[in-house]
Design an enzyme around this catalytic site. Structure first.
Site, short mmCIF file in Angstrom:
data_model
loop_
_atom_site.label_atom_id
_atom_site.label_comp_id
_atom_site.label_asym_id
_atom_site.label_seq_id
_atom_site.Cartn_x
_atom_site.Cartn_y
_atom_site.Cartn_z
N LEU A 1 0.83 -1.21 0.00
CA LEU A 1 0.00 0.00 0.00
C LEU A 1 0.86 1.26 0.00
O LEU A 1 0.52 2.26 -0.64
CB LEU A 1 -0.93 -0.01 1.22
N CYS A 2 1.99 1.22 0.71
CA CYS A 2 2.86 2.40 0.75
C CYS A 2 3.42 2.71 -0.64
O CYS A 2 3.58 3.88 -1.01
CB CYS A 2 3.98 2.20 1.76
N THR A 3 3.69 1.66 -1.43
CA THR A 3 4.17 1.87 -2.81
C THR A 3 3.07 2.45 -3.67
O THR A 3 3.30 3.40 -4.45
CB THR A 3 4.66 0.54 -3.42
#
Length: 425
Positions: free
Chosen positions: A206-208
């Site tokens: 999700l951070c990517t």
């Protein structure tokens, strides 16, 4: 209602009314005993492509008391292979319609439908069945059922209570490929032991997706996972936000346009409408002939287990009809398993691993493949709860546990928390 056909069960009766060199050593030819066994309730999980075939096969093999559970409703696209359904059934629960069809067609068979999620049923519901037969298209649902059946096995003075064991026969298809697994909890590999045979589905951190997208798939996932729930682009007649309907052209167009705009912001090329459909739908082809073959094998294993007319598959069969036809039977061994092992599973990690990296490891590691894990200390104190403790994700895991500590992991994949021992190197 169909009229009983004279001699319909003659072929089946020949199997359990006569002795055979292939039979289980405990088998005694007896029509009464076999019919009593076949009258005990069994559970079919799934009423889709495989489930329809399974209900037909099991009913015509003499099983008299069948329950079927499925949370889906019938869609137009189902009608080309899910033959228990008709145009008039579109929008109706699959389990209800399938049960009604079999009840009307096969005299003496009672199919009881359950239109709900498998997680909605309690232990008492599952304990009533002599065997569970799975015709699912979801690995997560298979893992949950597997975990539930392992959980229901009881021991007294370290001896397993035989009556608490509920075997599971699992069938699966993907295009021209199919497999069958026979699982006896605690007496062989469970579904979780064999999980590395299933490659993890493609997922993106999700951070990517949020901060550093690099691929067109990242942009499409951003539109699906973040923009759709935030912007709520479509409403139903009651004014409620609609879930993504992958068969709705307007929904797919909206996702495509949002993904394309996101890609342009980060100078990413390759976002197409076709790719958007592939990422959002996670398309897996379904072929009626493969479903028919696999369901026949699954029903055969269920019949053998209940009547003991022959030894069961030991314990995995696969067939690949993509080019020619190739079949293989393999006897797998139990592995160190987070679900069925008597001791906690050990996971070795880098001493500098962060909480975020540990969570991603649990998702991506082929042994675990979790969806949205939370974890706590073995004593019960929570360490990380998905969606609530994001403020600690960048902290080192070593701030919360020491090497060799046991933690309890909670995830929608399992019916109950599972134990893991974390070793830091």
């Amino acid at each position: 209602m169909e009229v009983e056909v004279s001699g319909r069960w003659a072929g089946i009766e020949n199997l359990y009314c006569r002795s055979s060199s292939l039979a289980n050593p405990d088998f005694e030819p007896s029509k009464v005993e076999a019919e009593n066994k076949l009258a005990k309730p069994i559970l079919v999980v799934g009423a889709g492509g495989l489930g329809c075939e399974l209900l037909k096969d099991l009913a015509l093999m003499g099983f008299k008391n069948i329950h079927v559970i499925d949370m889906d409703t019938i869609d137009l696209s189902n009608l080309n292979r899910q033959f228990l359904f008709r145009n008039k059934d579109i929008g109706s629960p699959k389990a209800t319609v399938a049960a009604e069809f079999i009840n009307n067609r096969v005299v003496g068979v009672t199919v009881t439908p359950h239109y709900c999620r498998i997680q909605d049923k309690d232990d008492a519901f599952y304990k009533q069945f002599s065997i569970v037969v799975c015709g699912l298209d979801s690995i997560k649902a298979r893992r949950w059922i597997n975990g539930k059946l392992v959980q229901l096995v009881r021991s007294v003075d370290d001896e397993i209570v035989a009556s608490s064991i509920i075997p599971m026969v699992d069938g699966g298809t993907e295009g021209f490929k199919g497999h069958v697994k026979v699982i006896v909890p605690k007496f062989g590999p469970c579904f979780e032991c064999l999980l590395p045979m299933f490659p993890p589905q493609q997922k993106y951190a999700l951070c990517t997706i949020q901060s550093t997208p690099r691929l067109p798939e990242h942009c499409i996932s951003y539109a699906k996972i973040l923009q759709w729930p935030n912007e709520k682009p479509f409403k139903d007649s009651a004014g409620n936000a609609c879930k993504i309907d992958t068969d709705n052209p307007e929904h797919m167009k909206w996702l495509y346009e949002k993904a394309l705009k996101r890609a342009e912001e980060f100078n990413i090329t390759g976002v197409t409408f076709k790719l958007t459909q592939g990422v959002v739908k996670n398309i897996i082809p379904a072929i009626a002939s493969t479903n028919a073959m696999v369901s026949a094998l699954v029903a055969n294993e269920a019949f053998k287990f209940i009547t003991e007319v022959a030894d069961n598959l030991d314990n995995f069969f696969m067939n690949n009809g993509t080019t020619g036809n190739y079949s293989l039977t393999v006897s797998h061994e139990r592995e160190e398993c987070i679900v069925c092992s008597a001791t906690s599973t050990e996971l070795k990690v880098n001493a500098s691993i962060t909480v975020c990296e540990f969570v991603e490891l649990l998702k991506e590691n082929e042994r675990f493949q979790l969806s949205n894990p939370s974890f706590s200390r073995a004593a019960g104190a929570p360490i990380y709860i998905a969606g609530k403790h994001d403020n600690i994700k960048e902290k080192n895991l070593a701030e919360f546990i020491s090497s060799g500590d046991e933690i309890l992991i909670t995830d929608g994949t399992y019916p109950t928390p599972v134990m893991m021992r974390v070793v830091m190197e």
